[in-house]
Write an enzyme that holds these catalytic residues in place. Structure first.
Site, short mmCIF file in Angstrom:
data_model
loop_
_atom_site.label_atom_id
_atom_site.label_comp_id
_atom_site.label_asym_id
_atom_site.label_seq_id
_atom_site.Cartn_x
_atom_site.Cartn_y
_atom_site.Cartn_z
N GLU A 286 0.83 -1.20 0.00
CA GLU A 286 0.00 0.00 0.00
C GLU A 286 0.87 1.26 0.00
O GLU A 286 1.79 1.39 0.81
CB GLU A 286 -0.89 -0.01 1.25
CG GLU A 286 -1.75 1.22 1.41
CD GLU A 286 -2.46 1.25 2.76
OE1 GLU A 286 -3.43 2.03 2.90
OE2 GLU A 286 -2.06 0.50 3.67
N LYS A 349 -9.57 2.29 -3.39
CA LYS A 349 -10.07 1.72 -2.14
C LYS A 349 -11.52 2.12 -1.89
O LYS A 349 -11.88 3.29 -2.05
CB LYS A 349 -9.19 2.17 -0.97
CG LYS A 349 -9.49 1.47 0.35
CD LYS A 349 -8.49 1.90 1.42
CE LYS A 349 -8.76 1.18 2.73
NZ LYS A 349 -7.82 1.61 3.80
N CYS A 399 -5.30 -2.66 2.79
CA CYS A 399 -5.22 -2.49 4.24
C CYS A 399 -6.46 -3.02 4.94
O CYS A 399 -6.75 -4.21 4.95
CB CYS A 399 -4.97 -1.01 4.55
SG CYS A 399 -4.70 -0.66 6.30
#
Length: 529
Positions: A286, A349, A399
């Site tokens: 990430e 995301k 994440c």
């Protein structure tokens, strides 16, 4: 004072003495030691016994207070790292960081309080045993905690079993909530068998129940062993070599422009390293790219040159942006690059971290800022759509998204062949959080029977196979790479197809329990007359 006075049902004052409170706190401590890095999943199977014992003869309000004590204690032990994050990276004073952690722990503890209140009420009013009510109530409330206010399913009870491979295989049917149900069920069974004394006429019934439950456990264990064997005996499924890079870039310099070239050089060195089998895909974690990859500049060209020299596909975590009507929106993204260096796809995301990537209810609380320093709120991506790499599809979980079953399930339903979880757990330091984060990702593999590749900037990086086995687990804060074999299984699962049907059955049962209460009361009143 050695007792807390509360008003029970029937109008009489009744005590919660210090022993009951100590029992509730004891359950909280046992729950703490059910999770990594300090605990073991074995403890979970007895963790609720002290609380259940304390709930004997208690009414709903007393039960709530005892459950809150358990929940608050356990959440402090599990979530203590929140204070570390907001103090070290949100630059808040220690008292404020501790207060933020306690506030979150108190909120999450409310669900354990509601569980205990409902279980005590149903036992006292309806004479329904914990064995029947406790697993159903816990599962329903855990699901609520995981979805209310965008949800926070961090270390739900079932996650404690991430190393118990035979038991967690039922997640391909009932998800992680099914494992939570089973743990509470066993706790309630032990309570009923050990602490509830019955007359001679009921001993046989108790024995039958114990044998039946042990039989169910044996069947579940047998199912798990069968599923493990199915995965191992799969007839040479297609596979691909994937390189996981762990650059170990210090969070304090990660976004410093002076260190951009150094960061890229660290990941380039890991990507160039030779191995026996050259990888078809190289994964950077990430935001490993310390700028906007979509901007074509010297840094961008440096990476494209690396990609061409390796002649491999690359998945690179990078921030991104779009500009619409003069307004710029930032995204936490991943770019998929072809061996020729072209951008084949981008994932933005979807499930953002509250107070880390955006501030909930900002218009109502304009004075609240993000606890982790950054530039404004991030935008939300369009959905969980796989990226295409030749004939294969990969689902990206950035994440926090790895702890949400629905995200991985969406990818499976849309044809993903494997999952890639890219994360930057440097925020957590050497706390329990990196270990906890890994434990939850294991279930995404089992629920969907997909291999998962996990690349973390500072660790823990690993490959998780479709049975939930963790392979090539890296050490924290080490610069490293590893080449792992990802296998593609052509297997569907009940959970991927139907989702949380088991949870909905538990919610329905919980509602029915409370419908029973007025019926029983009415019947009892009729008898009294």
């Amino acid at each position: 004072m050695n007792r807390i006075i509360r008003k029970p049902e029937g109008g009489r004052l009744g005590p919660i003495d210090s022993f009951d409170l100590l029992l509730a706190l004891g359950s909280g401590v046992l729950l703490i030691f059910s999770f990594p890095k300090f605990g073991t999943g074995l403890v979970a199977w007895i963790s609720l016994l002290p609380l259940l014992y304390a709930l004997r003869g208690k009414n709903a309000s007393q039960g709530f207070l005892l459950g809150l004590a358990t929940g608050f204690t356990s959440q402090i032990g599990v979530m203590y790292w929140i204070a570390y994050v907001v103090v070290n990276y949100g630059y808040l004073p220690y008292p404020v960081g501790i207060a933020a952690m306690l506030l979150l722990s108190g909120y999450l503890g409310l669900f354990t309080g509601m569980f205990a209140a409902a279980a005590a009420h149903l036992r006292g009013v309806c004479r329904l045993p914990f064995l029947l009510t406790a697993p159903v109530l816990w599962t329903a409330l855990e699901f609520g905690k995981s979805h209310l206010l965008t949800g926070f399913p961090w270390e739900n009870l079932g996650y404690s079993q991430y190393l118990n491979l035979p038991i967690i295989q039922i997640a391909d049917v009932a998800g992680v909530y099914g494992v939570s149900f089973l743990i509470v069920f066993v706790n309630a069974l032990i309570f009923e068998a050990v602490f509830i004394h019955r007359g001679k006429g009921e001993r046989k019934e108790r024995t039958v129940k114990i044998v039946a439950v042990l039989g169910i456990m044996a069947l579940l264990f047998g199912y798990g062993m069968m599923r493990l064997k199915d995965i191992d005996m799969a007839a040479s499924p297609p596979s691909m070599t994937v390189r996981i890079t762990q650059g170990n870039v210090d969070q304090s310099v990660k976004w410093n422009p002076a260190y951009q070239l150094e960061t890229i050089a660290a990941y380039a060195a890991l990507s160039r390293s030779e191995s026996v089998t050259e990888p078809a895909l190289i994964v950077w974690p990430e935001t490993a790219y310390p700028a906007f990859f979509q901007d074509v500049n010297d840094l961008h060209r440096e990476v494209v040159g690396l990609v061409k020299s390796k002649a491999a596909w690359f998945l690179i975590g990078s921030p991104a942006y779009t500009t619409k009507r003069g307004e710029t929106v930032l995204f936490n993204s991943a770019f998929l690059l072809t061996p020729e260096g072209a951008i084949a796809g981008r994932y933005d995301k979807v499930h953002l971290v509250p107070y880390g990537e955006y501030v909930p209810l900002r218009k109502f609380f304009p004075f609240v800022n993000k606890l982790v320093a950054g530039i404004g709120d991030f935008g939300v991506g369009p959905g969980y759509y796989p990226l295409t790499m030749n004939s294969r599809r990969l689902g990206v979980l950035i994440c926090y998204e790895g702890i949400f079953p629905a995200a991985a399930r969406d990818y499976k339903r849309r044809g993903a062949d494997f999952l890639v979880n890219i994360t930057n757990d440097a925020w957590f330091g050497r706390t329990s959080a990196p270990y906890q984060h890994l434990s939850m990702t294991v279930f995404r593999a089992v629920e969907n029977r997909l291999d998962v590749v996990r690349a973390a900037n500072t660790g823990i990086s690993a490959r998780i196979d479709a049975a939930g086995r963790i392979d090539g687990r890296s050490e924290l804060f080490r610069t490293a790479f590893q080449d792992v074999k990802v296998r593609f299984y052509d297997k569907g699962t009940f959970y991927a197809a139907w989702g949380d049907v088991f949870v909905y059955l538990c919610i329905t049962a919980a509602v029915l329990f409370f419908i029973i209460i007025p019926i029983r009361r009415k019947r009892d009143v009729g008898r009294d007359k």
